[in-house]
Design a protein around this motif. Sequence first.
Motif, PDB file in Angstrom:
ATOM      1  N   GLN A 166      39.704  29.517  47.359  1.00  0.00           N
ATOM      2  CA  GLN A 166      39.957  28.415  46.438  1.00  0.00           C
ATOM      3  C   GLN A 166      39.516  28.784  45.024  1.00  0.00           C
ATOM      4  O   GLN A 166      40.008  28.211  44.049  1.00  0.00           O
ATOM      5  CB  GLN A 166      39.216  27.152  46.911  1.00  0.00           C
ATOM      6  N   TYR A 167      38.573  29.714  44.925  1.00  0.00           N
ATOM      7  CA  TYR A 167      38.104  30.152  43.611  1.00  0.00           C
ATOM      8  C   TYR A 167      38.799  31.440  43.165  1.00  0.00           C
ATOM      9  O   TYR A 167      39.267  31.551  42.043  1.00  0.00           O
ATOM     10  CB  TYR A 167      36.585  30.368  43.621  1.00  0.00           C
ATOM     11  N   TRP A 168      38.846  32.417  44.069  1.00  0.00           N
ATOM     12  CA  TRP A 168      39.511  33.685  43.774  1.00  0.00           C
ATOM     13  C   TRP A 168      40.934  33.588  44.303  1.00  0.00           C
ATOM     14  O   TRP A 168      41.153  33.616  45.522  1.00  0.00           O
ATOM     15  CB  TRP A 168      38.762  34.849  44.416  1.00  0.00           C
ATOM     16  N   TYR A 169      41.903  33.456  43.410  1.00  0.00           N
ATOM     17  CA  TYR A 169      43.285  33.258  43.857  1.00  0.00           C
ATOM     18  C   TYR A 169      44.261  33.921  42.884  1.00  0.00           C
ATOM     19  O   TYR A 169      43.949  34.149  41.711  1.00  0.00           O
ATOM     20  CB  TYR A 169      43.599  31.765  43.975  1.00  0.00           C
ATOM     21  N   ASP A 170      45.426  34.223  43.396  1.00  0.00           N
ATOM     22  CA  ASP A 170      46.505  34.799  42.600  1.00  0.00           C
ATOM     23  C   ASP A 170      47.255  33.647  41.934  1.00  0.00           C
ATOM     24  O   ASP A 170      47.804  32.785  42.615  1.00  0.00           O
ATOM     25  CB  ASP A 170      47.432  35.603  43.510  1.00  0.00           C
ATOM     26  N   ASP A 171      47.275  33.629  40.598  1.00  0.00           N
ATOM     27  CA  ASP A 171      47.937  32.527  39.889  1.00  0.00           C
ATOM     28  C   ASP A 171      49.451  32.676  39.839  1.00  0.00           C
ATOM     29  O   ASP A 171      50.157  31.788  39.338  1.00  0.00           O
ATOM     30  CB  ASP A 171      47.372  32.371  38.473  1.00  0.00           C
ATOM     31  N   GLY A 172      49.978  33.809  40.354  1.00  0.00           N
ATOM     32  CA  GLY A 172      51.417  33.995  40.425  1.00  0.00           C
ATOM     33  C   GLY A 172      52.074  34.453  39.142  1.00  0.00           C
ATOM     34  O   GLY A 172      53.283  34.708  39.113  1.00  0.00           O
ATOM     35  N   ASN A 173      51.306  34.583  38.067  1.00  0.00           N
ATOM     36  CA  ASN A 173      51.875  35.021  36.798  1.00  0.00           C
ATOM     37  C   ASN A 173      52.174  36.523  36.815  1.00  0.00           C
ATOM     38  O   ASN A 173      51.635  37.269  37.629  1.00  0.00           O
ATOM     39  CB  ASN A 173      50.927  34.703  35.643  1.00  0.00           C
ATOM     40  N   LYS A 174      52.995  36.953  35.889  1.00  0.00           N
ATOM     41  CA  LYS A 174      53.368  38.368  35.805  1.00  0.00           C
ATOM     42  C   LYS A 174      52.139  39.199  35.455  1.00  0.00           C
ATOM     43  O   LYS A 174      51.379  38.873  34.550  1.00  0.00           O
ATOM     44  CB  LYS A 174      54.449  38.569  34.747  1.00  0.00           C
ATOM     45  N   LYS A 175      51.946  40.271  36.193  1.00  0.00           N
ATOM     46  CA  LYS A 175      50.832  41.176  35.943  1.00  0.00           C
ATOM     47  C   LYS A 175      51.177  42.143  34.804  1.00  0.00           C
ATOM     48  O   LYS A 175      52.358  42.442  34.555  1.00  0.00           O
ATOM     49  CB  LYS A 175      50.540  42.010  37.199  1.00  0.00           C
ATOM     50  N   GLY A 269      45.375  39.015  43.703  1.00  0.00           N
ATOM     51  CA  GLY A 269      46.667  39.682  43.666  1.00  0.00           C
ATOM     52  C   GLY A 269      46.651  41.102  43.163  1.00  0.00           C
ATOM     53  O   GLY A 269      47.716  41.676  42.879  1.00  0.00           O
ATOM     54  N   CYS A 270      45.468  41.724  43.048  1.00  0.00           N
ATOM     55  CA  CYS A 270      45.408  43.135  42.665  1.00  0.00           C
ATOM     56  C   CYS A 270      45.714  44.008  43.879  1.00  0.00           C
ATOM     57  O   CYS A 270      45.165  43.782  44.965  1.00  0.00           O
ATOM     58  CB  CYS A 270      44.020  43.497  42.135  1.00  0.00           C
ATOM     59  N   ILE A 271      46.551  45.003  43.692  1.00  0.00           N
ATOM     60  CA  ILE A 271      46.834  45.962  44.756  1.00  0.00           C
ATOM     61  C   ILE A 271      45.694  46.970  44.778  1.00  0.00           C
ATOM     62  O   ILE A 271      45.386  47.584  43.752  1.00  0.00           O
ATOM     63  CB  ILE A 271      48.181  46.663  44.512  1.00  0.00           C
ATOM     64  N   PRO A 272      45.035  47.174  45.928  1.00  0.00           N
ATOM     65  CA  PRO A 272      43.832  48.011  45.958  1.00  0.00           C
ATOM     66  C   PRO A 272      44.115  49.495  46.162  1.00  0.00           C
ATOM     67  O   PRO A 272      45.006  49.883  46.919  1.00  0.00           O
ATOM     68  CB  PRO A 272      43.078  47.452  47.169  1.00  0.00           C
ATOM     69  N   ILE A 273      43.324  50.302  45.461  1.00  0.00           N
ATOM     70  CA  ILE A 273      43.276  51.747  45.685  1.00  0.00           C
ATOM     71  C   ILE A 273      41.805  52.086  45.845  1.00  0.00           C
ATOM     72  O   ILE A 273      41.010  51.875  44.925  1.00  0.00           O
ATOM     73  CB  ILE A 273      43.880  52.532  44.508  1.00  0.00           C
ATOM     74  N   GLY A 274      41.413  52.570  47.024  1.00  0.00           N
ATOM     75  CA  GLY A 274      39.997  52.755  47.291  1.00  0.00           C
ATOM     76  C   GLY A 274      39.692  54.043  48.018  1.00  0.00           C
ATOM     77  O   GLY A 274      40.574  54.697  48.582  1.00  0.00           O
ATOM     78  N   SER A 275      38.426  54.402  48.005  1.00  0.00           N
ATOM     79  CA  SER A 275      37.951  55.605  48.689  1.00  0.00           C
ATOM     80  C   SER A 275      37.684  55.302  50.163  1.00  0.00           C
ATOM     81  O   SER A 275      37.429  54.159  50.545  1.00  0.00           O
ATOM     82  CB  SER A 275      36.670  56.115  48.019  1.00  0.00           C
ATOM     83  N   ALA A 276      37.698  56.355  50.971  1.00  0.00           N
ATOM     84  CA  ALA A 276      37.504  56.210  52.413  1.00  0.00           C
ATOM     85  C   ALA A 276      36.018  56.217  52.754  1.00  0.00           C
ATOM     86  O   ALA A 276      35.523  57.103  53.450  1.00  0.00           O
ATOM     87  CB  ALA A 276      38.234  57.326  53.149  1.00  0.00           C
ATOM     88  N   VAL A 277      35.308  55.208  52.259  1.00  0.00           N
ATOM     89  CA  VAL A 277      33.877  55.080  52.536  1.00  0.00           C
ATOM     90  C   VAL A 277      33.553  53.628  52.865  1.00  0.00           C
ATOM     91  O   VAL A 277      34.228  52.703  52.402  1.00  0.00           O
ATOM     92  CB  VAL A 277      33.004  55.549  51.348  1.00  0.00           C
ATOM     93  N   GLY A 278      32.498  53.437  53.655  1.00  0.00           N
ATOM     94  CA  GLY A 278      32.048  52.091  53.989  1.00  0.00           C
ATOM     95  C   GLY A 278      33.160  51.240  54.563  1.00  0.00           C
ATOM     96  O   GLY A 278      34.001  51.705  55.341  1.00  0.00           O
ATOM     97  N   ALA A 279      33.188  49.983  54.138  1.00  0.00           N
ATOM     98  CA  ALA A 279      34.191  49.042  54.640  1.00  0.00           C
ATOM     99  C   ALA A 279      35.479  49.069  53.827  1.00  0.00           C
ATOM    100  O   ALA A 279      36.398  48.296  54.117  1.00  0.00           O
ATOM    101  CB  ALA A 279      33.610  47.627  54.636  1.00  0.00           C
ATOM    102  N   ILE A 280      35.576  49.943  52.832  1.00  0.00           N
ATOM    103  CA  ILE A 280      36.745  49.931  51.943  1.00  0.00           C
ATOM    104  C   ILE A 280      38.062  50.088  52.699  1.00  0.00           C
ATOM    105  O   ILE A 280      38.986  49.284  52.499  1.00  0.00           O
ATOM    106  CB  ILE A 280      36.601  50.998  50.831  1.00  0.00           C
ATOM    107  N   PRO A 281      38.212  51.090  53.594  1.00  0.00           N
ATOM    108  CA  PRO A 281      39.486  51.186  54.325  1.00  0.00           C
ATOM    109  C   PRO A 281      39.766  49.948  55.170  1.00  0.00           C
ATOM    110  O   PRO A 281      40.935  49.542  55.309  1.00  0.00           O
ATOM    111  CB  PRO A 281      39.283  52.428  55.210  1.00  0.00           C
TER     112      PRO A 281
END
Length: 344
Positions: A166-175, A269-281
């Motif tokens: 409810q707080y962190w949300y994608d507003d649907g606007n153009k990125k 709405g950010c597309i993630p790119i992350g390293s293969a460590v911890g819980a990231i994958p």
Amino acid sequence: MVIYIYPVKTAFTERDIQMLQPSMKVKPLVFTQNPFALPFFMVFQFFQLIWYLPKTTHYLCFFGGYHCLWPVIFAKFFNLKAYIQCGGMDAMHLPGINYGNYRKKWLRRATVFGFKNCDLILPVADALVKSEYTYDLQHPKKQGLLHLIPDLKTPIKVIHNGFDPQYWYDDGNKKTENSFITVATGISKKNRMLVKGIDLILEAAKSFPNFEFTLIGDEQFSSDLPNVTIIGKLNPSELRSAFQDAQFYLQLSSSEGFPNALAEAMLCGCIPIGSAVGAIPEIIGDTGLVLLSRSSHQLNTCFTALKKLNLAKLRKAASNRVKNNFSYDKRKQALVGLFPREKP
């Protein structure tokens, strides 16, 4: 009453307190990260715990370390309960970049003592329990509590972080196209910069001059690259707006437990790119890209592959993944369930 102890006040410790307070009395006590202030805080904390002892039923510590010593001892001596939430550096040993509680003799002893003598360990990610680390080959492969403390017998219960859609949300606007954002504090210190993978981001910024990179969290950090913007700490609403504008979120850390900003950015709405460590994958799943090794070449390959992906589909999938798997309510239910219900 639950005494909640942590070395530094953060958004996630505040969120935990918010989760617990409707069901029970919670007294937050901040310790210190300053090694020169440590002797004073050890004495000060002792008298704090004595003062609150008549009403105390549980000690809840975030991270293992010096701040857990007295709570664990008090719990044993006065027949109370002490729980330690394991968050990342207390279950990792990366000597090549001077990271983790196990690189210093006395900090290691304090961390091990706390985990061995508390009543329950609460890691925020499964990888912090036991994992094979292959992201950066300069570091030991065996990581996690059960590798670093082989004779550990304390019960372990993983409780993932949780986030409010409810707080962190994608507003649907153009990125903003080809915009990349990351949140990392303290990166003006070299070892912190390396831990957070900022050097990889700067190398990518050189290779992709048409991409825009924003680093949030440390205004003292600097870069002369024209496509890199440095911003200091933002309040939650400002950070949400930054996430809603950015197209991609980068989490290229050499070590993480469960990175909050990654999940919050994905909800926005950010597309993630992350390293293969911890819980990231585990957080990213199939909604973005995972860098398998600490390599600028691999990161550049990921960036080149972005134009072949269905970005609109990934944007929606990233938000839904966090909603479905790492909700605020799920963590709250698990955390509150650890303690007897009482009137606040």
